[in-house]
Structures are given as C-alpha cells and as structure tokens.
Design a protein around this motif. Structure first.
Motif, short mmCIF file in Angstrom:
data_model
loop_
_atom_site.label_atom_id
_atom_site.label_comp_id
_atom_site.label_asym_id
_atom_site.label_seq_id
_atom_site.Cartn_x
_atom_site.Cartn_y
_atom_site.Cartn_z
N LEU A 106 23.02 48.34 -1.59
CA LEU A 106 23.78 47.19 -1.60
C LEU A 106 25.07 46.90 -0.17
N THR A 152 24.06 46.31 4.01
CA THR A 152 23.77 45.00 4.75
C THR A 152 25.25 44.67 5.20
N GLN A 207 11.16 38.63 0.35
CA GLN A 207 12.69 38.50 0.11
C GLN A 207 13.31 38.04 -1.22
N ARG A 208 12.45 36.97 -1.51
CA ARG A 208 12.76 36.20 -2.96
C ARG A 208 12.48 37.34 -4.14
N HIS A 241 12.73 40.57 -3.87
CA HIS A 241 14.00 41.31 -3.64
C HIS A 241 15.10 41.12 -4.07
N TRP A 242 15.42 39.95 -4.23
CA TRP A 242 16.78 39.25 -4.83
C TRP A 242 17.04 39.73 -6.40
N LEU A 243 15.87 40.42 -6.85
CA LEU A 243 16.17 40.70 -8.26
C LEU A 243 16.98 41.93 -7.99
N TYR A 251 20.10 41.63 -7.37
CA TYR A 251 21.40 41.11 -7.53
C TYR A 251 21.42 41.21 -9.04
N MET A 305 28.94 41.30 -4.02
CA MET A 305 28.48 40.08 -4.38
C MET A 305 29.08 38.79 -3.63
N ARG A 321 28.45 38.40 0.12
CA ARG A 321 27.30 37.75 0.16
C ARG A 321 27.22 36.23 0.12
N ALA A 336 26.92 33.63 3.28
CA ALA A 336 26.13 32.79 2.99
C ALA A 336 26.66 31.46 3.60
#
Length: 215
Positions: A72, A75, A161-162, A164-166, A168, A200, A203, A207
């Motif tokens: 995590l 990035t 990508q959606r 792999h948002w799992l 979080y 988190m 991020r 965003a």
C-alpha cells in the motif's frame, strides 16, 4: 552526433536501466524471503517460546500483514519521491504478502488443527477474529489470481483496477483480525491501524487534489 551513436546511447541507457531493475528485484525478493528464513531458523533452534505453534502462526501472519502495508505504501512513495519505477515492485510485494498469508492459514489448519475441517468451520463461525481473517483471505484470492499482465488485458484496465480496490477493505480486515487475536498488548495492531489510516488518508487527499486540478 550521428544516428548510430544516438541509438547506441539509448541502447546503453536501456541496458543500464534493466540492470538496475534486476538488482532492485533481487533486493526485493531477498527482503521478502528473509523473514521466512528467520522464522525457519527459529523453529529449528527452538526459539519460539512456550507455545511455538501459536507463535509461528502469528508471526507468519504478521509478516503477511506487514507486506500488505508495504504494498500500500509503494504508490505514495513513488508519487512523493517522484520515482514511478517503484510501482513495478508492487505486484511482487503483493504476491509475497499473499504467499505469507496462505502459509499462515495452512500452518493454522495443518499444524494447529491437524486438518480438522469441522473444527475450522466452528472456529470461523464462533471466533470473530478468525471470521474476519478468513473473509480477508477470501477477498485476497481474486487479487492474486488476476495479478498477471494477461488477466489485466482480459479484464480491461478499468475493471482490473476496480477489482483491486478490494485491497482497501482487505488490509483493515487484516488489522482487525490481528487486533482481536491479541489478548494483552494491543499496541502493535494499533500501530498498523495508524499506518493504514495514514495511507488511506493520503489517497483521499491525493484524489481530492487531482480532482481540483482537473480542467
């Protein structure tokens, strides 16, 4: 400067970059494997305390959680340090994290329960920390299965990508699993919870900043 010399310089730069990547990959593999080697040495040297099975299961799981946190953190580190090449190592770290968590579960089922599947089902239903741990592991499986370039192409970058948002959701589940598992000293899982909150939060802030700068 001739075209040939330019090509030679570009080729030399690519070779140098590939060599650097290989060195970093080797260092990442070594760093990820070192905890397992260390734990193996502790097992054979009888250095895991009064309850070695419980200590072994817990330590393997903790290292899996730590590697998830490292994944995590890649990035933000790449963005802050302006080193996008770091993103190349995110998949390797994530797969090592999955391997440690698989080993954590296998050690629990095989060494602690002796493959008593009925007892495993009872534990999942009656012990909240095992319930959360199994939920996190189940959600982690599709991420590991779709980690290849081929799966990215098949799913499409946006869908991949959606999916792999799992992560979080998975990482907080892992921290909660660890917190409920610990009977006395809750400081380590609370530290990990703080790290998750920071990652988190970054991020969300990143965003929000990107949304503000969009024309």
């Amino acid at each position: 400067m001739t075209t040939v010399s330019v090509r030679e310089r570009v080729a030399a730069k690519k070779r140098s970059s590939k060599t650097q990547d290989n060195i970093v990959y080797a260092a990442v593999w070594l760093a990820c494997l070192t905890p397992l080697v260390w734990l193996t040495w502790r097992v054979f040297s009888d250095d895991l305390g009064a309850n070695p099975i419980e200590a072994l299961i817990r330590q393997i799981g903790v290292w899996g959680l730590r590697l998830l946190l490292v994944g995590l953190a890649i990035t933000p580190a790449a963005r802050i340090l302006k080193q996008p090449r770091l993103l190349r190592f995110r998949r390797t770290v994530g797969l090592f994290a999955f391997s440690y968590i698989c080993l954590h579960l296998l050690t629990y089922i095989g060494v602690d329960l002796f493959f008593d599947w009925r007892q495993l089902v009872k534990d999942i239903l009656k012990r909240p920390f095992i319930t959360l741990g199994m939920l996190g592991f189940t959600l982690l499986i599709p991420l590991a299965v779709t980690s290849t370039n081929g799966m990215v192409r098949r799913l499409g970058r946006a869908t991949w990508q959606r999916l792999h948002w799992l992560i979080y959701l998975i990482v907080p589940l892992g921290v909660a699993h660890y917190y409920l598992l610990v009977k006395a000293d809750h400081r380590p899982p609370l530290v990990y919870a703080g790290i998750v909150a920071v990652l988190m939060g970054w991020r969300v802030w990143d965003a929000w900043g990107r949304a503000r700068t969009k024309p």
